[in-house]
Motif scaffolding. Structure first.
Motif, PDB file in Angstrom:
ATOM      1  N   LEU A 245       0.794  -1.231   0.000  1.00  0.00           N
ATOM      2  CA  LEU A 245       0.000   0.000   0.000  1.00  0.00           C
ATOM      3  C   LEU A 245       0.829   1.285   0.000  1.00  0.00           C
ATOM      4  N   ASP A 246       2.130   1.193   0.279  1.00  0.00           N
ATOM      5  CA  ASP A 246       2.995   2.387   0.337  1.00  0.00           C
ATOM      6  C   ASP A 246       2.360   3.453   1.234  1.00  0.00           C
ATOM      7  N   MET A 247       2.015   3.074   2.456  1.00  0.00           N
ATOM      8  CA  MET A 247       1.365   3.993   3.395  1.00  0.00           C
ATOM      9  C   MET A 247       2.322   5.109   3.815  1.00  0.00           C
ATOM     10  N   GLN A 248       1.770   6.321   3.954  1.00  0.00           N
ATOM     11  CA  GLN A 248       2.534   7.509   4.333  1.00  0.00           C
ATOM     12  C   GLN A 248       1.841   8.206   5.508  1.00  0.00           C
ATOM     13  N   PRO A 249       2.541   9.125   6.198  1.00  0.00           N
ATOM     14  CA  PRO A 249       1.927   9.817   7.349  1.00  0.00           C
ATOM     15  C   PRO A 249       0.628  10.546   7.020  1.00  0.00           C
ATOM     16  N   GLU A 250       0.463  10.980   5.775  1.00  0.00           N
ATOM     17  CA  GLU A 250      -0.769  11.703   5.419  1.00  0.00           C
ATOM     18  C   GLU A 250      -1.935  10.755   5.124  1.00  0.00           C
ATOM     19  N   ASP A 251      -1.703   9.449   5.085  1.00  0.00           N
ATOM     20  CA  ASP A 251      -2.767   8.483   4.840  1.00  0.00           C
ATOM     21  C   ASP A 251      -3.603   8.252   6.105  1.00  0.00           C
ATOM     22  N   ILE A 252      -4.871   7.906   5.881  1.00  0.00           N
ATOM     23  CA  ILE A 252      -5.795   7.564   6.972  1.00  0.00           C
ATOM     24  C   ILE A 252      -6.492   6.261   6.599  1.00  0.00           C
ATOM     25  N   VAL A 253      -6.391   5.250   7.467  1.00  0.00           N
ATOM     26  CA  VAL A 253      -7.069   3.964   7.257  1.00  0.00           C
ATOM     27  C   VAL A 253      -8.391   3.982   8.017  1.00  0.00           C
ATOM     28  N   TYR A 254      -9.485   3.633   7.326  1.00  0.00           N
ATOM     29  CA  TYR A 254     -10.793   3.520   7.982  1.00  0.00           C
ATOM     30  C   TYR A 254     -11.105   2.039   8.143  1.00  0.00           C
ATOM     31  N   TYR A 260     -10.393  -8.096  17.284  1.00  0.00           N
ATOM     32  CA  TYR A 260      -9.931  -9.362  17.861  1.00  0.00           C
ATOM     33  C   TYR A 260      -9.522 -10.340  16.766  1.00  0.00           C
ATOM     34  N   HIS A 261      -9.653  -9.951  15.494  1.00  0.00           N
ATOM     35  CA  HIS A 261      -9.229 -10.786  14.372  1.00  0.00           C
ATOM     36  C   HIS A 261      -8.039 -10.166  13.658  1.00  0.00           C
ATOM     37  N   ALA A 262      -7.289 -11.000  12.945  1.00  0.00           N
ATOM     38  CA  ALA A 262      -6.015 -10.581  12.369  1.00  0.00           C
ATOM     39  C   ALA A 262      -6.153  -9.528  11.272  1.00  0.00           C
ATOM     40  N   THR A 263      -7.232  -9.559  10.475  1.00  0.00           N
ATOM     41  CA  THR A 263      -7.314  -8.594   9.378  1.00  0.00           C
ATOM     42  C   THR A 263      -7.375  -7.169   9.919  1.00  0.00           C
ATOM     43  N   GLY A 264      -8.200  -6.951  10.942  1.00  0.00           N
ATOM     44  CA  GLY A 264      -8.274  -5.614  11.530  1.00  0.00           C
ATOM     45  C   GLY A 264      -7.058  -5.277  12.364  1.00  0.00           C
ATOM     46  N   LEU A 265      -6.677  -6.181  13.255  1.00  0.00           N
ATOM     47  CA  LEU A 265      -5.621  -5.909  14.236  1.00  0.00           C
ATOM     48  C   LEU A 265      -4.229  -5.882  13.623  1.00  0.00           C
ATOM     49  N   CYS A 266      -3.935  -6.828  12.750  1.00  0.00           N
ATOM     50  CA  CYS A 266      -2.568  -6.977  12.245  1.00  0.00           C
ATOM     51  C   CYS A 266      -2.383  -6.372  10.851  1.00  0.00           C
ATOM     52  N   VAL A 267      -3.319  -6.642   9.944  1.00  0.00           N
ATOM     53  CA  VAL A 267      -3.182  -6.146   8.571  1.00  0.00           C
ATOM     54  C   VAL A 267      -3.474  -4.647   8.514  1.00  0.00           C
ATOM     55  N   GLY A 303     -10.280  -0.764   5.079  1.00  0.00           N
ATOM     56  CA  GLY A 303     -10.114  -2.166   5.440  1.00  0.00           C
ATOM     57  C   GLY A 303     -11.443  -2.875   5.263  1.00  0.00           C
ATOM     58  N   TYR A 304     -11.428  -4.071   4.697  1.00  0.00           N
ATOM     59  CA  TYR A 304     -12.682  -4.801   4.469  1.00  0.00           C
ATOM     60  C   TYR A 304     -12.450  -6.283   4.700  1.00  0.00           C
ATOM     61  N   VAL A 305     -13.540  -7.011   4.814  1.00  0.00           N
ATOM     62  CA  VAL A 305     -13.468  -8.465   4.945  1.00  0.00           C
ATOM     63  C   VAL A 305     -14.832  -9.048   4.612  1.00  0.00           C
ATOM     64  N   GLY A 306     -14.831 -10.274   4.108  1.00  0.00           N
ATOM     65  CA  GLY A 306     -16.075 -10.996   3.879  1.00  0.00           C
ATOM     66  C   GLY A 306     -17.068 -10.240   3.020  1.00  0.00           C
ATOM     67  N   GLU A 307     -18.298 -10.160   3.489  1.00  0.00           N
ATOM     68  CA  GLU A 307     -19.385  -9.585   2.709  1.00  0.00           C
ATOM     69  C   GLU A 307     -19.543  -8.075   2.891  1.00  0.00           C
ATOM     70  N   LEU A 308     -18.621  -7.425   3.593  1.00  0.00           N
ATOM     71  CA  LEU A 308     -18.749  -5.990   3.858  1.00  0.00           C
ATOM     72  C   LEU A 308     -18.949  -5.183   2.573  1.00  0.00           C
ATOM     73  N   CYS A 309     -18.170  -5.487   1.547  1.00  0.00           N
ATOM     74  CA  CYS A 309     -18.272  -4.714   0.305  1.00  0.00           C
ATOM     75  C   CYS A 309     -19.623  -4.911  -0.371  1.00  0.00           C
ATOM     76  N   ARG A 310     -20.160  -6.122  -0.294  1.00  0.00           N
ATOM     77  CA  ARG A 310     -21.475  -6.353  -0.893  1.00  0.00           C
ATOM     78  C   ARG A 310     -22.546  -5.569  -0.151  1.00  0.00           C
ATOM     79  N   TYR A 311     -22.441  -5.469   1.181  1.00  0.00           N
ATOM     80  CA  TYR A 311     -23.408  -4.671   1.926  1.00  0.00           C
ATOM     81  C   TYR A 311     -23.380  -3.218   1.454  1.00  0.00           C
ATOM     82  N   LEU A 312     -22.195  -2.719   1.117  1.00  0.00           N
ATOM     83  CA  LEU A 312     -22.082  -1.340   0.639  1.00  0.00           C
ATOM     84  C   LEU A 312     -22.669  -1.200  -0.767  1.00  0.00           C
ATOM     85  N   VAL A 313     -22.422  -2.190  -1.618  1.00  0.00           N
ATOM     86  CA  VAL A 313     -22.972  -2.154  -2.980  1.00  0.00           C
ATOM     87  C   VAL A 313     -24.500  -2.210  -2.931  1.00  0.00           C
TER      88      VAL A 313
END
Length: 608
Positions: A245-254, A260-267, A303-313
């Motif tokens: 992702l080449d994250m920089q100080p001006e970036d903001i992750v939502y 308690y799961h690895a995608t949110g906590l670690c990734v 950050g996303y996982v599973g069906e989250l994107c479909r709920y948005l669509v």
């Protein structure tokens, strides 16, 4: 079931990526050096990474939540005070501290403090209660627990079944000026007078030291606790934050994912810390408020996982759908059916889909931004043939496993070596069950992921299914993921879960799908739906049974809960007020299943 030819990555597609590859090479080289810590005496991990980010961007936003904005310097100092307090209470390196808080800044500050001490945070699933909660605590034998005020009642219900002392049962307020719950010690107020400087212990944490215990979802039994070490934190944070992702100080992750799961906590958090970027968290995911939050916090990364994107669509379209600053997103489980729709509607340029498991030793990342792929892995992996009934990998007469041809689904095995060690579970016997030995040569070892992937070209993998989610019918293997993707192409279906069910007198499992209509059951034309499915799927893959649901049940990481659906099958007595429909032999539509028809089907009156 065959792969869509357009998913294959060709030479022409790779050539068009050459400029992007050239730009990425320097950070890939830098990232690989940072990620692959080899020296067992070199300080590394979560605490070390966060302190580096604080030096780089001390006044930049580190954690954002509601109206709260905490800088890197503020978060680091708060974590330091808690770390010094924990040490004064006798918490030391290797001790396990169970953490039972919902998504909020105090959760991450507590976890950071525990990491700086060299202790291990057991990330308890906040939806757990009763026996499952007792089981999760017993697995890791914590010397202390930190409980958020919002989980006090649940914890008190099982408190007598734990061996935790009152002096080490810490409480974290959920509202300002709240009084500590009876029988708990206020963690924040008791640590306020301790120093805010970095503890010396954060320099004594090394690559093989455990950082977290992360739990499997337990959808097919009680959870298992996987070990996540600080060296792996370095690989995860750097791989996604710098290389992908080449994250920089001006970036903001939502991030609205449970921490308690690895995608949110670690990734997601790891990527933010790696870039000294801001990290926005929310207590619970809200599809209706998602884009308002994204605009409010000026998020650049999702950050996303599973069906989250479909709920948005599935949310109503708006003229503001593309009015945001998001250029990239990272997560896993985005289905092909929602991939193009999401990218087109919301205008997000880079979908960095990944494949990883908190209890495994391999990760794939879609660095080059191809569609419908988890990307490639720099670790050793192979796709092998497997037994479709037992799920076990097959061996030839020489006792070796056999690779599948390119483009064909195969069981993913990940090589275990110094570059990709397997941390496994807290239970060594459970870890050993996942290890395959003498796979291609004497003495080699591979981790059995239990997942089916296919190689779609140039080392890029495409997720096919979890092994337990495939089923065999009419001598053919059916991928539930591919059935679900076809169902979701139908305009009258907004959610779909496919699975196999037993029918008396038949071999294998018959196809069944739980579906949620886009509008209502009354508008669903079952004859047209069946015709649609027969045009899109091989005959053996067309679901024989449908279950109509108003709303699907999902896990905390937006994965569908299939275990109960499989067990209830097409029995209308077990389905409650959710109607069941069946496609009977030699007919052209689905008909409602009542108790009599279900009995006739199980009694063999219809020949499938």
């Amino acid at each position: 079931m065959s792969r869509t030819p357009s998913d294959a990555i060709t030479w022409g597609m790779m050539l068009r990526k050459l400029p992007a590859i050239a730009r990425a090479v320097p950070r890939i080289v830098k990232g690989m050096k940072l990620a692959n810590v080899q020296d067992p005496s070199q300080p590394c991990g979560l605490g070390w990474c966060f302190e580096q980010a604080t030096q780089r961007n001390p006044q930049g936003p580190a954690l954002l939540y509601g109206d709260t904005v905490l800088s890197y310097a503020q978060v680091n100092a708060q974590a330091n005070r808690i770390a010094h307090y924990l040490q004064a209470q006798g918490i030391g390196k290797g001790d396990c501290v169970a953490v039972f808080l919902e998504n909020r800044p105090q959760l991450l500050i507590t976890v950071l403090a525990v990491a700086k001490v060299g202790a291990v945070s057991a990330m308890i699933n906040t939806s757990q209660t009763g026996d499952a909660l007792v089981h999760s605590l017993a697995l890791v034998a914590p010397v202390a627990v930190v409980v958020g005020d919002e989980r006090v009642a649940v914890f008190n219900d099982v408190r007598g079944r734990t061996a935790l002392s009152e002096a080490r049962t810490w409480w974290v307020a959920d509202q300002e000026n709240a009084a500590a719950a009876r029988g708990f010690v206020d963690l924040i107020s008791n640590s306020e007078q301790y120093p805010g400087d970095n503890p010396a212990s954060s320099q004594q944490v090394f690559l093989n030291d455990p950082c977290f215990y992360l739990y499997t979802s337990g959808t097919t039994g009680l959870p298992k606790a996987g070990v996540f070490r600080h060296g792996r934190w370095m690989r995860t944070a750097t791989s996604f934050g710098l290389i992908a992702l080449d994250m920089q100080p001006e970036d903001i992750v939502y991030c609205t994912l449970p921490l308690y799961h690895a995608t949110g906590l670690c990734v997601c958090w790891g990527a933010a810390v790696c870039g000294a970027s801001g990290f926005v968290i929310r207590r619970k995911f809200s599809a209706s408020q998602f884009w308002n939050d994204v605009r409010r916090y000026r998020a650049t990364t999702l950050g996303y996982v599973g069906e989250l994107c479909r709920y948005l669509v599935d949310q109503p379209e708006s003229g503001t759908d593309r009015q945001h600053a998001v250029t990239k997103m990272i997560g896993n489980g985005l289905r092909p059916g929602a991939w193009a729709a999401f990218k087109t509607r919301f205008g997000v340029g880079h979908i960095c889909e990944l494949y990883a498991a908190s209890d495994g030793n391999i990760g794939f990342t879609n660095i080059l931004n191809f569609d419908n792929t988890v990307g490639f892995s720099l670790m050793g992996w192979e796709l092998v043939q497997y037994d479709h009934d037992s799920g076990a990998p097959l061996r030839n007469l020489q006792g070796r496993m056999q690779k599948v041809p390119k483009g064909e689904p195969g069981l993913l095995l990940a090589r275990i070596d110094d570059k990709a060690p397997l941390d496994g579970y807290t239970d060594a016997a459970k870890t050993e069950k996942t290890v395959c030995r003498d796979v291609f040569a004497p003495g080699d070892r591979y981790f059995n992921t239990g997942d089916l992937l296919r190689n779609i070209g140039f080392g890029h993998g495409q997720f096919v299914d979890r092994l337990g989610d495939t089923y065999r019918w009419k001598g053919e293997n059916v991928s539930t993921t591919e059935v679900e993707n076809v169902l979701l192409q139908h305009s009258q279906i907004c959610e779909a879960v496919a699975y196999g069910v037993a029918v008396s007198g038949t071999n294998g499992r018959a196809g069944m799908a739980a579906i949620t209509p886009s509008e209502s059951l009354a508008t669903l034309d079952f004859s047209e739906l069946l015709q649609f499915l027969r045009c899109k799927l091989p005959g053996y893959a067309v679901p024989l049974f449908l279950r109509i649901k108003v709303k699907m049940e999902t896990t905390g990481t937006f994965k569908y809960q299939k275990t109960r659906l499989k067990a209830e099958g097409f029995d209308p007595c077990l389905a409650g007020d959710e109607p069941i429909y069946a496609w009977l032999p030699d007919t052209a539509t689905y008909v409602r299943v009542d108790r009599q028809l279900a009995t006739q089907i199980q009694g063999g009156q219809y020949r499938y």
